[in-house]
Scaffold this motif. Structure first.
Motif, PDB file in Angstrom:
ATOM      1  N   GLY A  61      10.944 -10.305   9.003  1.00  0.00           N
ATOM      2  CA  GLY A  61      10.156 -10.173   8.356  1.00  0.00           C
ATOM      3  C   GLY A  61       9.035  -9.271   7.916  1.00  0.00           C
ATOM      4  N   GLY A  62       9.892  -8.379   8.370  1.00  0.00           N
ATOM      5  CA  GLY A  62       9.050  -7.470   6.348  1.00  0.00           C
ATOM      6  C   GLY A  62       9.056  -6.137   7.065  1.00  0.00           C
ATOM      7  N   ILE A  63       8.056  -5.605   6.272  1.00  0.00           N
ATOM      8  CA  ILE A  63       7.791  -4.143   6.755  1.00  0.00           C
ATOM      9  C   ILE A  63       6.783  -4.373   8.217  1.00  0.00           C
ATOM     10  N   SER A  64       7.037  -3.857   9.619  1.00  0.00           N
ATOM     11  CA  SER A  64       6.374  -3.305  10.693  1.00  0.00           C
ATOM     12  C   SER A  64       4.564  -3.278   9.501  1.00  0.00           C
ATOM     13  N   GLY A  65       3.401  -4.265  10.904  1.00  0.00           N
ATOM     14  CA  GLY A  65       1.883  -3.726  10.278  1.00  0.00           C
ATOM     15  C   GLY A  65       2.192  -2.474  11.050  1.00  0.00           C
TER      16      GLY A  65
ATOM     17  N   LYS B 113       0.560  -1.626  -0.139  1.00  0.00           N
ATOM     18  CA  LYS B 113      -0.240  -0.284  -0.053  1.00  0.00           C
ATOM     19  C   LYS B 113       1.078   1.001  -0.518  1.00  0.00           C
ATOM     20  N   LEU B 114       0.926   1.785  -0.946  1.00  0.00           N
ATOM     21  CA  LEU B 114       1.372   3.244  -1.348  1.00  0.00           C
ATOM     22  C   LEU B 114       1.305   4.465   0.283  1.00  0.00           C
ATOM     23  N   THR B 115      -0.219   4.955   0.127  1.00  0.00           N
ATOM     24  CA  THR B 115      -0.302   5.518   1.446  1.00  0.00           C
ATOM     25  C   THR B 115       0.502   5.011   2.303  1.00  0.00           C
ATOM     26  N   TYR B 116       0.866   3.794   2.732  1.00  0.00           N
ATOM     27  CA  TYR B 116       1.397   3.206   4.376  1.00  0.00           C
ATOM     28  C   TYR B 116       2.599   3.856   4.286  1.00  0.00           C
ATOM     29  N   THR B 117       3.536   3.443   3.004  1.00  0.00           N
ATOM     30  CA  THR B 117       5.343   3.882   3.568  1.00  0.00           C
ATOM     31  C   THR B 117       5.508   4.939   2.708  1.00  0.00           C
ATOM     32  N   TYR B 118       4.596   5.403   1.388  1.00  0.00           N
ATOM     33  CA  TYR B 118       4.783   5.983   0.580  1.00  0.00           C
ATOM     34  C   TYR B 118       6.364   6.167  -0.112  1.00  0.00           C
ATOM     35  N   CYS B 119       7.086   4.904   0.077  1.00  0.00           N
ATOM     36  CA  CYS B 119       8.170   4.369  -0.375  1.00  0.00           C
ATOM     37  C   CYS B 119       9.115   4.793  -0.320  1.00  0.00           C
TER      38      CYS B 119
ATOM     39  N   LEU C 221      11.390  11.559   6.953  1.00  0.00           N
ATOM     40  CA  LEU C 221      10.266  10.694   7.328  1.00  0.00           C
ATOM     41  C   LEU C 221      10.304  10.180   7.009  1.00  0.00           C
ATOM     42  N   HIS C 222      11.234   8.801   6.432  1.00  0.00           N
ATOM     43  CA  HIS C 222      11.180   7.857   6.377  1.00  0.00           C
ATOM     44  C   HIS C 222      11.874   6.999   8.198  1.00  0.00           C
ATOM     45  N   MET C 223      12.698   7.956   8.813  1.00  0.00           N
ATOM     46  CA  MET C 223      13.148   7.691  10.078  1.00  0.00           C
ATOM     47  C   MET C 223      11.381   8.277  10.914  1.00  0.00           C
ATOM     48  N   ALA C 224      10.585   8.941  10.361  1.00  0.00           N
ATOM     49  CA  ALA C 224       9.513   9.563  11.379  1.00  0.00           C
ATOM     50  C   ALA C 224       8.112   8.490  11.066  1.00  0.00           C
ATOM     51  N   ARG C 225       8.657   8.429  10.028  1.00  0.00           N
ATOM     52  CA  ARG C 225       7.016   6.989   9.736  1.00  0.00           C
ATOM     53  C   ARG C 225       7.407   5.670  10.483  1.00  0.00           C
TER      54      ARG C 225
END
Length: 256
Positions: free
Chosen positions: A250-254, A65-71, A139-143
Motif C-alpha cells: 500500500g505504499g509508504i506507511s502513514g 511530503k519531503l519532510t515526512y520521508t526526507y527521501c 537514518l532510513h531505518m530509524a525513520r
C-alpha cells in the motif's frame, strides 16, 4: 484409538494459515490459491510482478511530503547506483593480487589516486559514497521504525530492510579491506577471528574467508569477489523484493 495422520491438504492449509506465511504472501496473491489461466489471474500476475508494477497506480499525500520521508530510501538507492558506477570504473585499474613479488593491490590504489585521469575523484566519490550510504540507510531505518512501519502489514518488508542494512555494512567492510594496507590487514584479522568463534562451524567459516589457515593472497581474492560480485548480487535481489513489497503493502506507511 490411533490418531489419523494429517493429510497433505491439511498440512498445506496449516502452513498457509501461519502468520509468517501470511506476512510473506499477502491475500490477493495468485500463488496462495493456485494460478489459473484466466483474465483475472493474468491481471493479478502483472500487478504482482516487480517489473510490470514499478510505478504505483496512486500515491498518498504524505508520501509526497519531503519532510515526512526526507527521501532517505531514495538517497540510499541513488548512492548504491553511484557506488556501482564508480566501482566499475575502479575495477579497470585494480588487481586483487597480494603476496611476495605480486603486491599489486596497494600499488594500484596509489596509482589510481596519483596517475589515473579522474582516478582520485572517482575513488573519493566511491569512498565517501559508501560512508554516506551507511548513514542514509541507518537514518532510513530509524525513520521507518519511528513511524511504526515495522507493524503489519509491513513486517516482512521490515525484515527485508534489516537484511539490506546488514548487506550495506558488509559491502562497506569488504571494500575497506581492498587497499590491502595495514588497516585492512588488521581489520580482516579481527573480523575473521570473530567469525572463527561461530558455534559448531566457526573454524570452517574462518578457513573459507581466509582462503587457508593464515592471511595470504587468497584472502584478498575472497573478499574482493564478495565485494564486487556476491554481496551486490544478493543486495539487488533484496532491493527488488523491497521495492515490490512497498507497492504491494500500500505504499509508504502513514503518520502514527
Amino acid at each position: 484409538m490411533a490418531r489419523k495422520p494429517p493429510s497433505f491438504s491439511d498440512v498445506k492449509t496449516n502452513v498457509q494459515d501461519n502468520v509468517i506465511w501470511k506476512s510473506i504472501f499477502r491475500p490477493g496473491s495468485i500463488y496462495r490459491k493456485g494460478y489459473r489461466d484466466t483474465s483475472r489471474d493474468r491481471a493479478l500476475a502483472a500487478m504482482n510482478n516487480v517489473l510490470y508494477h514499478l510505478h504505483p497506480v496512486k500515491v498518498k499525500r504524505h508520501g509526497l511530503k519531503l519532510t515526512y520521508t526526507y527521501c532517505l530510501g531514495g538517497l540510499s538507492f541513488f548512492l548504491f547506483i553511484l557506488l556501482t558506477i564508480t566501482g566499475i570504473f575502479l575495477m579497470f585499474f585494480y588487481t586483487p593480487a597480494a603476496g611476495a613479488g605480486t603486491e599489486l593491490a596497494y600499488a594500484n590504489m596509489r596509482d589510481i589516486s596519483a596517475s589515473v585521469t579522474f582516478g582520485n575523484l572517482v575513488r573519493n566519490l566511491h569512498r565517501w559514497g559508501a560512508h554516506a550510504m551507511v548513514f542514509t540507510v541507518f537514518l532510513h531505518m530509524a525513520r521507518v521504525f519511528y513511524h511504526g512501519a515495522y507493524k503489519p502489514p509491513r513486517e516482512f518488508n521490515w525484515v527485508v530492510g534489516v537484511i539490506l542494512l546488514l548487506l550495506t555494512l558488509l559491502l562497506s567492510f569488504t571494500g575497506y579491506l581492498l587497499p590491502w594496507d595495514q588497516l585492512a590487514l588488521w581489520a580482516v584479522t579481527v573480523g575473521t577471528n570473530m567469525m572463527g568463534y561461530t558455534p559448531v562451524f566457526g573454524d570452517q567459516v574462518q578457513f573459507v574467508l581466509l582462503g587457508g589457515v593464515t592471511i595470504g593472497p587468497n584472502t584478498l581474492l575472497r573478499w574482493y569477489v564478495l565485494h564486487v560480485l556476491f554481496i551486490p548480487f544478493i543486495t539487488v535481489i533484496f532491493l527488488a523484493v523491497h521495492f515490490w513489497r512497498i507497492r504491494k503493502d500500500g505504499g509508504i506507511s502513514g503518520p502514527l
